[in-house]
Scaffold this motif. Structure first.
Motif, PDB file in Angstrom:
ATOM      1  N   ALA A   1       0.865  -1.171   0.067  1.00 40.74           N
ATOM      2  CA  ALA A   1       0.039   0.185   0.196  1.00 40.74           C
ATOM      3  C   ALA A   1       0.711   1.310   0.001  1.00 40.74           C
ATOM      4  N   SER A   2       2.163   1.129  -0.256  1.00 41.27           N
ATOM      5  CA  SER A   2       2.994   2.123  -0.185  1.00 41.27           C
ATOM      6  C   SER A   2       3.397   2.862  -1.347  1.00 41.27           C
ATOM      7  N   ALA A   3       3.608   4.150  -1.586  1.00 39.34           N
ATOM      8  CA  ALA A   3       4.358   4.725  -2.694  1.00 39.34           C
ATOM      9  C   ALA A   3       6.045   4.416  -2.454  1.00 39.34           C
ATOM     10  N   VAL A   4       6.918   4.403  -3.233  1.00 40.54           N
ATOM     11  CA  VAL A   4       8.016   4.297  -2.858  1.00 40.54           C
ATOM     12  C   VAL A   4       9.012   5.062  -3.971  1.00 40.54           C
ATOM     13  N   GLY A   5       9.954   5.511  -3.391  1.00 42.20           N
ATOM     14  CA  GLY A   5      10.815   6.440  -4.108  1.00 42.20           C
ATOM     15  C   GLY A   5      12.314   5.987  -4.228  1.00 42.20           C
ATOM     16  N   TRP A   6      13.042   6.320  -5.295  1.00 40.25           N
ATOM     17  CA  TRP A   6      14.416   5.980  -5.425  1.00 40.25           C
ATOM     18  C   TRP A   6      15.083   7.484  -5.422  1.00 40.25           C
ATOM     19  N   TYR A   7      16.201   7.678  -4.410  1.00 38.32           N
ATOM     20  CA  TYR A   7      16.699   8.934  -4.582  1.00 38.32           C
ATOM     21  C   TYR A   7      18.288   8.696  -4.471  1.00 38.32           C
ATOM     22  N   ARG A   8      18.840   9.738  -4.803  1.00 39.78           N
ATOM     23  CA  ARG A   8      20.469   9.566  -5.007  1.00 39.78           C
ATOM     24  C   ARG A   8      20.944  10.910  -4.458  1.00 39.78           C
ATOM     25  N   GLN A   9      22.231  10.829  -3.835  1.00 36.77           N
ATOM     26  CA  GLN A   9      22.945  11.876  -3.289  1.00 36.77           C
ATOM     27  C   GLN A   9      24.405  11.794  -3.697  1.00 36.77           C
ATOM     28  N   ALA A  10      24.914  12.775  -4.710  1.00 38.05           N
ATOM     29  CA  ALA A  10      26.036  12.854  -5.187  1.00 38.05           C
ATOM     30  C   ALA A  10      26.951  13.583  -4.245  1.00 38.05           C
ATOM     31  N   PRO A  11      28.280  13.462  -4.188  1.00 37.90           N
ATOM     32  CA  PRO A  11      29.042  14.151  -3.381  1.00 37.90           C
ATOM     33  C   PRO A  11      28.976  15.883  -3.619  1.00 37.90           C
TER      34      PRO A  11
ATOM     35  N   ALA B   1       9.978   7.204  -8.933  1.00 36.42           N
ATOM     36  CA  ALA B   1       8.953   7.100  -7.676  1.00 36.42           C
ATOM     37  C   ALA B   1       7.808   6.145  -8.160  1.00 36.42           C
ATOM     38  N   ILE B   2       7.273   5.373  -7.678  1.00 31.15           N
ATOM     39  CA  ILE B   2       6.117   4.296  -7.992  1.00 31.15           C
ATOM     40  C   ILE B   2       5.242   4.624  -7.024  1.00 31.15           C
ATOM     41  N   THR B   3       3.892   4.466  -7.470  1.00 28.00           N
ATOM     42  CA  THR B   3       2.799   4.524  -6.669  1.00 28.00           C
ATOM     43  C   THR B   3       2.463   3.079  -6.173  1.00 28.00           C
ATOM     44  N   SER B   4       1.580   2.967  -5.361  1.00 25.76           N
ATOM     45  CA  SER B   4       0.998   1.482  -4.747  1.00 25.76           C
ATOM     46  C   SER B   4       0.401   0.874  -5.905  1.00 25.76           C
ATOM     47  N   GLY B   5       0.031   1.403  -6.993  1.00 26.72           N
ATOM     48  CA  GLY B   5      -0.698   0.918  -7.958  1.00 26.72           C
ATOM     49  C   GLY B   5       0.246   0.556  -9.181  1.00 26.72           C
ATOM     50  N   GLY B   6       1.419   0.986  -9.134  1.00 33.98           N
ATOM     51  CA  GLY B   6       2.593   0.719 -10.194  1.00 33.98           C
ATOM     52  C   GLY B   6       2.754   1.731 -10.860  1.00 33.98           C
TER      53      GLY B   6
ATOM     54  N   THR C   1       4.662   4.949 -12.461  1.00 32.98           N
ATOM     55  CA  THR C   1       6.101   5.463 -12.325  1.00 32.98           C
ATOM     56  C   THR C   1       6.008   6.677 -12.674  1.00 32.98           C
ATOM     57  N   ASN C   2       7.005   7.370 -12.076  1.00 36.65           N
ATOM     58  CA  ASN C   2       7.402   8.751 -12.777  1.00 36.65           C
ATOM     59  C   ASN C   2       9.064   9.027 -12.499  1.00 36.65           C
ATOM     60  N   TYR C   3       9.780   9.667 -13.287  1.00 38.09           N
ATOM     61  CA  TYR C   3      11.199   9.800 -13.540  1.00 38.09           C
ATOM     62  C   TYR C   3      11.673  10.977 -13.546  1.00 38.09           C
ATOM     63  N   ALA C   4      12.706  11.206 -13.206  1.00 39.61           N
ATOM     64  CA  ALA C   4      13.387  12.734 -13.357  1.00 39.61           C
ATOM     65  C   ALA C   4      13.822  12.691 -14.591  1.00 39.61           C
ATOM     66  N   ASP C   5      13.758  13.991 -15.064  1.00 39.53           N
ATOM     67  CA  ASP C   5      14.388  14.113 -16.512  1.00 39.53           C
ATOM     68  C   ASP C   5      15.571  13.329 -16.759  1.00 39.53           C
ATOM     69  N   SER C   6      16.399  13.621 -15.744  1.00 34.74           N
ATOM     70  CA  SER C   6      17.662  13.086 -16.149  1.00 34.74           C
ATOM     71  C   SER C   6      18.062  11.479 -16.163  1.00 34.74           C
ATOM     72  N   VAL C   7      16.942  10.987 -15.713  1.00 34.73           N
ATOM     73  CA  VAL C   7      17.223   9.339 -16.058  1.00 34.73           C
ATOM     74  C   VAL C   7      16.049   8.763 -16.788  1.00 34.73           C
ATOM     75  N   LYS C   8      15.224   9.685 -17.466  1.00 39.06           N
ATOM     76  CA  LYS C   8      14.039   8.892 -17.989  1.00 39.06           C
ATOM     77  C   LYS C   8      14.499   8.566 -19.400  1.00 39.06           C
ATOM     78  N   GLY C   9      13.911   7.256 -19.564  1.00 40.31           N
ATOM     79  CA  GLY C   9      14.439   6.400 -20.640  1.00 40.31           C
ATOM     80  C   GLY C   9      15.594   5.555 -20.352  1.00 40.31           C
ATOM     81  N   ARG C  10      16.233   5.710 -19.216  1.00 38.30           N
ATOM     82  CA  ARG C  10      17.339   4.720 -18.882  1.00 38.30           C
ATOM     83  C   ARG C  10      17.031   4.002 -17.781  1.00 38.30           C
ATOM     84  N   PHE C  11      16.370   4.347 -16.794  1.00 39.20           N
ATOM     85  CA  PHE C  11      15.885   3.837 -15.355  1.00 39.20           C
ATOM     86  C   PHE C  11      14.523   3.172 -15.470  1.00 39.20           C
ATOM     87  N   THR C  12      14.290   2.129 -15.021  1.00 42.60           N
ATOM     88  CA  THR C  12      13.098   1.750 -14.768  1.00 42.60           C
ATOM     89  C   THR C  12      12.622   1.096 -13.498  1.00 42.60           C
TER      90      THR C  12
END
Length: 121
Positions: free
Chosen positions: A30-40, A49-54, A56-67
């Motif tokens: 029942a949770s939404a989940v996010g992947w985050y990153r922190q560069a030095p 990010a992904i909703t409980s229903g599946g 997805t949304n992506y940052a422009d910098s990773v769109k088309g490369r990350f799933t």
């Protein structure tokens, strides 16, 4: 819900990695989940990010490369990262909440250790 990321490592530019994020303490169904990153030297940012229903949304910098995908039966979410670039180098974290707004804002009381992704030749 407590989430712990794993699967990071050293990869050459253009390579791929799959990160995993396992939940403990409760089911993430029942949770939404996010992947985050922190560069030095930079602030932590939400990359996917992904909703409980599946959905997805992506940052422009990773769109088309990350799933982003989720396997509720395994209480696990995944981030498949392809065509990696040196600028993807960062510590990657996952976190989740019942509300997508919390995931988007990234305002959690605690974070797991994260997993380091290094993209370098």
């Amino acid at each position: 819900v407590q989430l712990q990321a794993s699967g990071g490592g050293l990869v050459q530019p253009g390579g791929s990695l799959r990160l995993s994020c396992v939940a403990s303490g409760s089911n993430i169904r029942a949770s939404a989940v996010g992947w985050y990153r922190q560069a030095p030297g930079k602030q932590r940012e939400l990359v996917a990010a992904i909703t409980s229903g599946g959905s997805t949304n992506y940052a422009d910098s990773v769109k088309g490369r990350f799933t982003f995908s989720r396997d509720n039966a395994k209480n696990t979410v995944y981030l498949q990262m392809n065509s990696l670039k040196p600028e993807d180098t960062a510590v990657y974290y996952c976190n989740g909440a019942r509300l997508m707004r919390t995931v988007v804002d990234g305002k959690f009381g605690s974070w797991g250790q994260g997993t380091l992704v290094t993209v370098s030749s």
